[in-house]
Design a protein around this motif. Structure first.
Motif, PDB file in Angstrom:
ATOM      1  N   ALA A   1      10.627  14.171   7.508  1.00  0.00           N
ATOM      2  CA  ALA A   1       9.754  14.480   6.222  1.00  0.00           C
ATOM      3  C   ALA A   1       9.453  12.291   5.444  1.00  0.00           C
ATOM      4  O   ALA A   1       8.682  12.656   5.053  1.00  0.00           O
ATOM      5  CB  ALA A   1      10.563  15.390   5.357  1.00  0.00           C
ATOM      6  N   HIS A   2      10.478  11.961   5.862  1.00  0.00           N
ATOM      7  CA  HIS A   2      10.436  10.504   4.875  1.00  0.00           C
ATOM      8  C   HIS A   2       9.082  10.147   6.341  1.00  0.00           C
ATOM      9  O   HIS A   2       8.729   9.322   5.882  1.00  0.00           O
ATOM     10  CB  HIS A   2      11.621   9.509   4.781  1.00  0.00           C
ATOM     11  CG  HIS A   2      12.550  10.072   3.502  1.00  0.00           C
ATOM     12  ND1 HIS A   2      12.484   9.729   2.832  1.00  0.00           N
ATOM     13  CD2 HIS A   2      13.793  11.119   4.025  1.00  0.00           C
ATOM     14  CE1 HIS A   2      13.423   9.613   2.166  1.00  0.00           C
ATOM     15  NE2 HIS A   2      14.107  10.129   2.673  1.00  0.00           N
ATOM     16  N   HIS A   3       9.430  10.387   7.288  1.00  0.00           N
ATOM     17  CA  HIS A   3       8.840   9.454   8.455  1.00  0.00           C
ATOM     18  C   HIS A   3       7.428  10.098   8.183  1.00  0.00           C
ATOM     19  O   HIS A   3       6.134   8.731   7.318  1.00  0.00           O
ATOM     20  CB  HIS A   3       9.109  10.005  10.270  1.00  0.00           C
ATOM     21  CG  HIS A   3       8.343   9.176  11.239  1.00  0.00           C
ATOM     22  ND1 HIS A   3       9.135   8.247  11.474  1.00  0.00           N
ATOM     23  CD2 HIS A   3       6.895   9.013  11.555  1.00  0.00           C
ATOM     24  CE1 HIS A   3       8.159   7.727  12.379  1.00  0.00           C
ATOM     25  NE2 HIS A   3       7.341   8.677  12.539  1.00  0.00           N
ATOM     26  N   MET A   4       6.956  11.417   7.789  1.00  0.00           N
ATOM     27  CA  MET A   4       5.506  11.793   8.013  1.00  0.00           C
ATOM     28  C   MET A   4       4.758  11.296   6.627  1.00  0.00           C
ATOM     29  O   MET A   4       3.456  11.464   6.787  1.00  0.00           O
ATOM     30  CB  MET A   4       5.343  13.150   7.533  1.00  0.00           C
ATOM     31  CG  MET A   4       5.650  13.777   9.650  1.00  0.00           C
ATOM     32  SD  MET A   4       4.981  12.266  11.079  1.00  0.00           S
ATOM     33  CE  MET A   4       5.411  13.124  12.130  1.00  0.00           C
ATOM     34  N   LEU A   5       5.821  10.906   5.361  1.00  0.00           N
ATOM     35  CA  LEU A   5       5.245  11.197   4.147  1.00  0.00           C
ATOM     36  C   LEU A   5       4.848   9.931   3.491  1.00  0.00           C
ATOM     37  O   LEU A   5       3.564   8.881   3.253  1.00  0.00           O
ATOM     38  CB  LEU A   5       5.816  12.218   3.135  1.00  0.00           C
ATOM     39  CG  LEU A   5       5.145  11.994   2.099  1.00  0.00           C
ATOM     40  CD1 LEU A   5       4.717  12.381   1.269  1.00  0.00           C
ATOM     41  CD2 LEU A   5       6.886  11.318   0.635  1.00  0.00           C
TER      42      LEU A   5
ATOM     43  N   ASN B   1       3.044   0.399  16.883  1.00  0.00           N
ATOM     44  CA  ASN B   1       3.948  -1.023  16.369  1.00  0.00           C
ATOM     45  C   ASN B   1       2.712  -1.999  15.879  1.00  0.00           C
ATOM     46  O   ASN B   1       3.306  -2.797  15.674  1.00  0.00           O
ATOM     47  CB  ASN B   1       4.116  -0.926  17.882  1.00  0.00           C
ATOM     48  CG  ASN B   1       5.369  -2.145  18.232  1.00  0.00           C
ATOM     49  OD1 ASN B   1       6.301  -2.466  17.207  1.00  0.00           O
ATOM     50  ND2 ASN B   1       5.735  -3.329  18.954  1.00  0.00           N
ATOM     51  N   GLY B   2       2.012  -1.314  15.096  1.00  0.00           N
ATOM     52  CA  GLY B   2       1.638  -1.731  13.781  1.00  0.00           C
ATOM     53  C   GLY B   2      -0.117  -3.028  14.214  1.00  0.00           C
ATOM     54  O   GLY B   2      -0.260  -3.765  13.628  1.00  0.00           O
TER      55      GLY B   2
ATOM     56  N   SER C   1      -1.270  -3.323   7.674  1.00  0.00           N
ATOM     57  CA  SER C   1      -1.133  -2.250   6.907  1.00  0.00           C
ATOM     58  C   SER C   1       0.113  -1.778   5.630  1.00  0.00           C
ATOM     59  O   SER C   1      -0.948  -1.128   5.089  1.00  0.00           O
ATOM     60  CB  SER C   1      -0.811  -1.365   8.048  1.00  0.00           C
ATOM     61  OG  SER C   1      -1.735  -1.022   9.422  1.00  0.00           O
ATOM     62  N   TYR C   2       0.717  -2.442   5.606  1.00  0.00           N
ATOM     63  CA  TYR C   2       1.591  -2.619   3.983  1.00  0.00           C
ATOM     64  C   TYR C   2       0.393  -2.616   2.852  1.00  0.00           C
ATOM     65  O   TYR C   2       1.077  -2.204   1.785  1.00  0.00           O
ATOM     66  CB  TYR C   2       2.149  -3.740   4.260  1.00  0.00           C
ATOM     67  CG  TYR C   2       4.078  -3.081   4.872  1.00  0.00           C
ATOM     68  CD1 TYR C   2       4.660  -2.185   4.516  1.00  0.00           C
ATOM     69  CD2 TYR C   2       3.721  -3.856   5.822  1.00  0.00           C
ATOM     70  CE1 TYR C   2       5.662  -2.068   5.146  1.00  0.00           C
ATOM     71  CE2 TYR C   2       5.261  -3.466   6.305  1.00  0.00           C
ATOM     72  CZ  TYR C   2       5.520  -2.064   6.439  1.00  0.00           C
ATOM     73  OH  TYR C   2       7.175  -1.653   7.030  1.00  0.00           O
TER      74      TYR C   2
ATOM     75  N   GLY D   1       6.013   6.601   6.553  1.00  0.00           N
ATOM     76  CA  GLY D   1       5.732   5.846   7.150  1.00  0.00           C
ATOM     77  C   GLY D   1       6.497   5.677   8.106  1.00  0.00           C
ATOM     78  O   GLY D   1       6.705   7.022   9.030  1.00  0.00           O
ATOM     79  N   PRO D   2       6.595   5.183   9.088  1.00  0.00           N
ATOM     80  CA  PRO D   2       6.447   4.164   9.189  1.00  0.00           C
ATOM     81  C   PRO D   2       5.225   2.865   8.273  1.00  0.00           C
ATOM     82  O   PRO D   2       4.244   3.324   9.484  1.00  0.00           O
ATOM     83  CB  PRO D   2       6.975   2.413  10.186  1.00  0.00           C
ATOM     84  CG  PRO D   2       6.703   3.918  11.540  1.00  0.00           C
ATOM     85  CD  PRO D   2       6.787   5.577  10.661  1.00  0.00           C
ATOM     86  N   ALA D   3       5.200   2.233   7.508  1.00  0.00           N
ATOM     87  CA  ALA D   3       3.615   1.784   6.653  1.00  0.00           C
ATOM     88  C   ALA D   3       3.759   1.161   7.301  1.00  0.00           C
ATOM     89  O   ALA D   3       1.490   0.721   7.570  1.00  0.00           O
ATOM     90  CB  ALA D   3       3.867   1.455   5.516  1.00  0.00           C
TER      91      ALA D   3
END
Length: 666
Positions: A351-355, A259-260, A300-301, A357-359
């Protein structure tokens, strides 16, 4: 006895038919290790190898510097299928001049530098510099991801249980590596003779400086393991102009992101022993139940930023009083991200998630991040400067195998009776308006980039690895041919294509480029697209020629006889000695040949369910592919509006249908 430099080209040319590609090395490196998996009461080590882990390292052959004439010849050959003849003639003149003049001088300088640095390879230092000097953000430009298969036992796929078991397996792997009881990486050409207890006992008695030769007599070929030292407690530190890699081997803690927020706790005791599973299970459970709201400006961003921008922001963070917190992140054994999202079986979303994000719940600078989603999907996202596929894939497969075999925590595991709040520390950061603004800028930039990123998937079941082999064709050459056919269907031409190949048979080897577009593939593709194509027998002959040429290019690359890294090394010499940049490197044809529209990488292994990366150029495709059980799988990335990934995947399916139709008639 033959010299090392003569032995290795000899054995590869005559023994290694197709050596391990960078991200496909598990096609060849046997996973049936001579290792000890202890009982559930023994959690300290994943293996107990008879042969010390680094036993062969001192005797590994050195990466050869190719002959300049051969490099120039191979470069021109690679240009022929993708360059119009009138432009090629001008490039040939430029290359001839380079070969006789500047190239000759640079070759001597490269050889002299290589002679002064016998402890490493000629490409290692320049390759590290290439990565570390790049100012491009790591996310999308460098970091790829690899996704794990689920645990076959469904009850172990919950986030808490899987995260705890994979954490324990990771620690067991790390401890075995550092105790030198992790099995060395060895390619066994004849496993019946060399992948045996007798071979290992004999190798253990062999002095390290001769060990490689002893293995060679058994037709077993050890691989470089120098990169394994950067796998744990390692990070890339942003610096203005050039980053650096730092390793903190004494640290005993991990960082858990949720959660950041950053949480840290020790997973090793004061003697270096892994803490009890129930203890770690309790701390992980505590983190997952922490109801602290997410930070408004997750730092983290900043790891997604331009490297100079991030370096300056980091310096400012340290001045604000965050140096200790950053040091804890840098020195952690690794980062474990516990995500609140559920992916189910949505492969594009995964794929989007693991590459990328979530950043807010990533730290892209770490050597790798182990990601576990709310529904128990697992993957690793890794930073590429420190190493290549051999080390990452070994870790990837070993911890999967261990975590599904040795379930140290189970659905009925009772947490240890401890006060977790006194053992888990949540890191707090001091932020000012400048840092908050930097975080927001980074968030906005990443959103803009990722909004244009597309993923498209092809799972093709009409052909698979074994069916292709039965037709005496290389599965990889068929996959690459399909990619060329698909691009040609849409665009009517051929473009620079990249496929990486490992040179880990040599000390401090990195990668070499295989150029899959050849005169053979061009002839075959054009024949497939004729209105009156050749007969099936003639088409099969063209397919076999594609395999023959592709295998030869792969052998040359694995032997260190490709041209890309050599030309890179010569250019590095020119820049290092402040020479005028030779015309070859300013030639538009050279620039186009290194603008990889198709960037490809292949993976294969029992733990692998998918993997991918972004295109390396805005108008390109990033293509991760592999062979999963009875299917060929392709994950194709692209940026809109430059490319249409769906159109490419449809053309790829049509291409494989055409190839399959020919093979069916054989």
């Amino acid at each position: 006895m033959m010299s090392r430099t003569k032995v290795l080209p000899y054995l590869i040319e005559n023994r290694f038919h197709v050596f391990a590609r960078n991200k496909e090395c598990l096609n060849f490196i046997k996973l049936q290790r001579y290792s000890y998996h202890g009982s559930e009461g023994d959690i300290q080590y994943i293996q107990n190898s008879v042969v010390p882990t680094m036993h062969f390292q001192d005797s590994l052959p050195r990466l050869p510097i190719p002959e300049l004439d051969k490099t120039c010849e191979r470069y021109i050959t690679a240009l022929m299928p993708i360059t119009p003849s009138e432009r090629l003639q001008n490039t040939i003149k430029i290359v001839e001049k380079f070969k006789c003049e500047e190239g000759k001088e640079l070759q001597e300088e490269l050889k002299a530098s290589n002679s002064r640095n016998k402890h490493t390879s000629y490409i290692s230092g320049p390759w590290f510099d290439m990565y570390l000097k790049s100012r491009s953000p790591l996310v999308l430009n460098f970091n790829p991801f690899l996704a794990f298969k689920d645990d076959p036992k469904k009850e172990f796929n919950t986030q808490l249980i899987k995260a705890t078991n994979m954490l324990l397996s990771s620690l067991r792997f790390m401890k075995s590596l550092r105790a030198e009881i992790l099995e060395p990486e060895v390619y066994h050409l004849n496993p019946e003779k060399s992948d045996t207890p007798f071979f290992r006992k004999l190798m253990r008695l062999m002095p390290r400086k001769f060990a490689w030769y002893g293995a060679y007599l058994f037709k077993a070929f050890p691989l470089d393991m120098s990169q394994f030292n950067n796998l744990f407690n390692s990070t890339r530190i942003p610096r203005v102009g050039k980053d650096e890699i730092q390793v903190f081997p004494e640290a005993r803690h991990v960082i858990v992101l949720r959660n950041g927020h950053f949480y840290t706790f020790d997973v090793l005791d004061g003697d270096g022993n892994i803490m009890p599973p129930a203890y770690i299970f309790s701390l992980m459970s505590y983190i997952l139940t922490d109801s602290c709201p997410p930070p408004s400006h997750p730092i983290s961003y900043l790891t997604t930023e331009n490297r100079d921008t991030w370096a300056e922001a980091r310096n400012h963070l340290e001045k604000l009083g965050n140096a200790e917190q950053l040091k804890l992140i840098d020195s952690a054994i690794f980062v474990l991200s516990l995500d609140d999202e559920s992916l189910q079986e949505d492969l594009v979303k995964s794929a989007h998630h693991m590459l990328h994000g979530p950043a807010y719940n990533r730290w892209f600078d770490k050597s790798f991040t182990l990601i576990i989603t709310k529904d128990g999907k697992a993957a690793i996202n890794f930073e590429h400067a420190w190493g290549d596929g051999v080390a990452v894939l070994r870790y990837f497969n070993e911890i999967y195998s261990d975590s599904i075999k040795n379930h140290f925590v189970r659905p009925k595991t009772v947490p240890a009776n401890i006060d977790a709040s006194h053992r888990v520390r949540r890191l707090d950061f001091v932020l000012d308006e400048a840092i908050q603004s930097s975080v927001q800028n980074a968030r906005d930039k990443l959103a803009q980039q990722t909004n244009n990123l597309q993923f498209n998937i092809l799972q093709y079941s009409q052909m698979n690895r074994e069916s292709i082999k039965q037709n005496k064709l290389s599965p990889d050459s068929v996959a690459q041919l399909g990619l060329q056919m698909a691009y040609y269907k849409i665009n009517g031409n051929f473009v620079a294509t990249y496929e990486s190949c490992s040179t880990s048979a040599f000390k401090h080897g990195r990668t070499e480029t295989v150029r899959p577009v050849t005169k053979a593939t061009k002839r075959c593709v054009e024949e497939f697209h004729k209105s009156n194509p050749a007969t099936s027998a003639e088409m099969r002959a063209l397919l076999k020629e594609c395999t023959k040429v592709h295998n030869q290019l792969t052998k040359e690359a694995a032997m260190g006889q490709g041209f890309d890294r050599h030309l890179f090394g010569l250019r590095y010499m020119a820049e290092k000695h402040n020479h005028k940049l030779p015309a070859l490197y300013q030639d538009p044809v050279y620039l186009e040949a290194n603008h990889f529209i198709l960037s490809t990488s292949t993976l294969f292994g029992p733990a692998f369910s998918g993997g991918g990366f972004a295109p390396v150029v805005p108008d390109g495709f990033g293509i991760g592919y592999g062979f999963l059980e009875d299917t060929m799988g392709f994950l194709v990335s692209s940026y809109s509006p430059y490319r249409n990934g769906e159109e490419f995947v449809n053309a790829l399916k049509e291409s494989f249908d055409q190839i399959h139709k020919v093979l069916e008639k054989s």
